[in-house]
Design a protein around this motif. Structure first.
Motif, PDB file in Angstrom:
ATOM      1  N   GLU A  16       0.784  -1.196   0.021  1.00 12.29           N
ATOM      2  CA  GLU A  16      -0.029   0.194   0.068  1.00 12.29           C
ATOM      3  C   GLU A  16       0.964   1.260  -0.070  1.00 12.29           C
ATOM      4  OE1 GLU A  16      -3.307   0.436  -0.298  1.00 12.29           O
ATOM      5  OE2 GLU A  16      -3.459  -1.580  -0.713  1.00 12.29           O
ATOM      6  N   LEU A  17       0.290   2.417  -0.299  1.00 12.78           N
ATOM      7  CA  LEU A  17       0.868   3.572  -0.476  1.00 12.78           C
ATOM      8  C   LEU A  17       1.594   3.798   0.862  1.00 12.78           C
ATOM      9  CD1 LEU A  17       1.964   6.037  -2.161  1.00 12.78           C
ATOM     10  CD2 LEU A  17      -0.273   7.083  -1.613  1.00 12.78           C
ATOM     11  N   ALA A  43      -6.480   8.006   4.010  1.00 16.17           N
ATOM     12  CA  ALA A  43      -6.230   8.141   2.506  1.00 16.17           C
ATOM     13  C   ALA A  43      -4.951   7.464   2.103  1.00 16.17           C
ATOM     14  CB  ALA A  43      -5.834   9.721   2.197  1.00 16.17           C
ATOM     15  N   ILE A  44      -3.940   7.457   2.950  1.00 18.35           N
ATOM     16  CA  ILE A  44      -2.511   6.674   2.453  1.00 18.35           C
ATOM     17  C   ILE A  44      -2.746   5.083   2.696  1.00 18.35           C
ATOM     18  CG2 ILE A  44      -1.100   8.784   2.756  1.00 18.35           C
ATOM     19  CD1 ILE A  44      -0.082   7.388   5.350  1.00 18.35           C
ATOM     20  N   THR A  56      -3.081  10.736  -5.501  1.00 12.70           N
ATOM     21  CA  THR A  56      -1.664  11.339  -6.013  1.00 12.70           C
ATOM     22  C   THR A  56      -1.446  12.321  -4.804  1.00 12.70           C
ATOM     23  OG1 THR A  56      -2.022  11.232  -8.337  1.00 12.70           O
ATOM     24  CG2 THR A  56      -0.221  12.309  -7.380  1.00 12.70           C
ATOM     25  N   LEU A  57      -0.059  12.091  -4.231  1.00 11.25           N
ATOM     26  CA  LEU A  57       0.395  12.754  -3.098  1.00 11.25           C
ATOM     27  C   LEU A  57       1.656  13.450  -3.549  1.00 11.25           C
ATOM     28  CD1 LEU A  57       0.697  13.539  -0.009  1.00 11.25           C
ATOM     29  CD2 LEU A  57       1.588  11.486   0.567  1.00 11.25           C
ATOM     30  N   LEU A  58       1.633  15.013  -3.517  1.00 15.26           N
ATOM     31  CA  LEU A  58       2.733  15.487  -3.748  1.00 15.26           C
ATOM     32  C   LEU A  58       3.693  15.803  -2.325  1.00 15.26           C
ATOM     33  CD1 LEU A  58       0.634  17.883  -6.353  1.00 15.26           C
ATOM     34  CD2 LEU A  58       2.747  16.216  -6.963  1.00 15.26           C
ATOM     35  N   VAL A 134       6.417   7.531  -7.613  1.00 21.29           N
ATOM     36  CA  VAL A 134       6.665   6.092  -6.965  1.00 21.29           C
ATOM     37  C   VAL A 134       5.080   5.440  -6.805  1.00 21.29           C
ATOM     38  CG1 VAL A 134       7.150   4.640  -5.046  1.00 21.29           C
ATOM     39  CG2 VAL A 134       8.618   6.615  -5.544  1.00 21.29           C
ATOM     40  N   GLN A 135       4.830   4.511  -7.466  1.00 22.16           N
ATOM     41  CA  GLN A 135       3.461   3.803  -7.577  1.00 22.16           C
ATOM     42  C   GLN A 135       3.474   2.765  -6.357  1.00 22.16           C
ATOM     43  OE1 GLN A 135       2.086   2.856 -11.375  1.00 22.16           O
ATOM     44  NE2 GLN A 135      -0.378   2.934 -10.554  1.00 22.16           N
ATOM     45  N   ALA A 136       2.111   2.531  -5.758  1.00 20.05           N
ATOM     46  CA  ALA A 136       1.924   1.480  -4.807  1.00 20.05           C
ATOM     47  C   ALA A 136       0.269   1.358  -4.918  1.00 20.05           C
ATOM     48  CB  ALA A 136       2.626   1.921  -3.642  1.00 20.05           C
ATOM     49  N   GLY A 137      -0.022   0.485  -4.263  1.00 22.43           N
ATOM     50  CA  GLY A 137      -1.693   0.109  -4.205  1.00 22.43           C
ATOM     51  C   GLY A 137      -2.256   1.289  -3.526  1.00 22.43           C
ATOM     52  N   GLY A 138      -3.086   1.778  -4.252  1.00 16.33           N
ATOM     53  CA  GLY A 138      -3.921   2.819  -3.898  1.00 16.33           C
ATOM     54  C   GLY A 138      -3.721   4.350  -4.298  1.00 16.33           C
ATOM     55  N   GLY A 139      -2.460   4.329  -4.888  1.00 15.64           N
ATOM     56  CA  GLY A 139      -2.153   5.508  -5.586  1.00 15.64           C
ATOM     57  C   GLY A 139      -0.544   5.650  -5.761  1.00 15.64           C
TER      58      GLY A 139
END
Length: 149
Positions: A16-17, A43-44, A56-58, A134-139
């Motif tokens: 997960e993210l 969210a994360i 998407t997290l900046l 960087v991609q992970a499950g959920g975002g």
């Protein structure tokens, strides 16, 4: 409060993210801020209907916080400006996507010049978006060296 972040490391499938973010040492101050907000933790962790379209997290780096004289009093609101309730890819940034951050707390406009993506939060000056994401499950997440304060 620099503590190691532990999420569900025994989960099956892609991480997960939240698990990936826990390893991002250059953003420990932002992680402390995220962990102090129930809605941002959900969210994360992929446990928020607000982010059903993805996340998407900046992610602000420690450098972003160290450039400030004082940490903003409304840190949760500032962090929400860095959360986008949909997936925004590098390609979307290159093509000039415009999106709203979480709870429409900011309008984010992406531009690109000579292969470098930039994001402009509302009427602030554009800042560089680091890396391809960087991609992970959920975002996914990208690093930024400034806060959308």
């Amino acid at each position: 409060m620099n503590v190691p972040y532990m999420f569900d490391s025994d989960a099956k499938g892609p991480p997960e993210l939240s698990d990936v973010l826990a390893k991002e040492k250059g953003a420990s101050i932002a992680m402390d801020a995220i962990l102090s907000s129930e809605s941002l933790v959900r969210a994360i962790s992929g446990d928020s209907t607000d982010f059903a379209q993805g996340l998407t997290l900046l992610l602000p780096t420690n450098k972003a916080f160290q450039a400030l004289n004082d940490i903003p009093d409304d840190l949760e609101l500032v962090m929400k400006r860095h959360f986008v309730p949909q997936v925004v890819t590098s390609q979307m940034m290159e093509h000039g996507a415009t999106v709203f951050s979480y709870q429409r707390s900011a309008t984010l406009r992406f531009t690109s010049s000579q292969g470098q993506a930039y994001v402009q939060a509302d009427k602030r000056a554009p800042i560089a978006v680091r890396g391809a994401g960087v991609q992970a499950g959920g975002g996914m997440y990208f690093l930024v060296d400034e806060l959308f304060a």
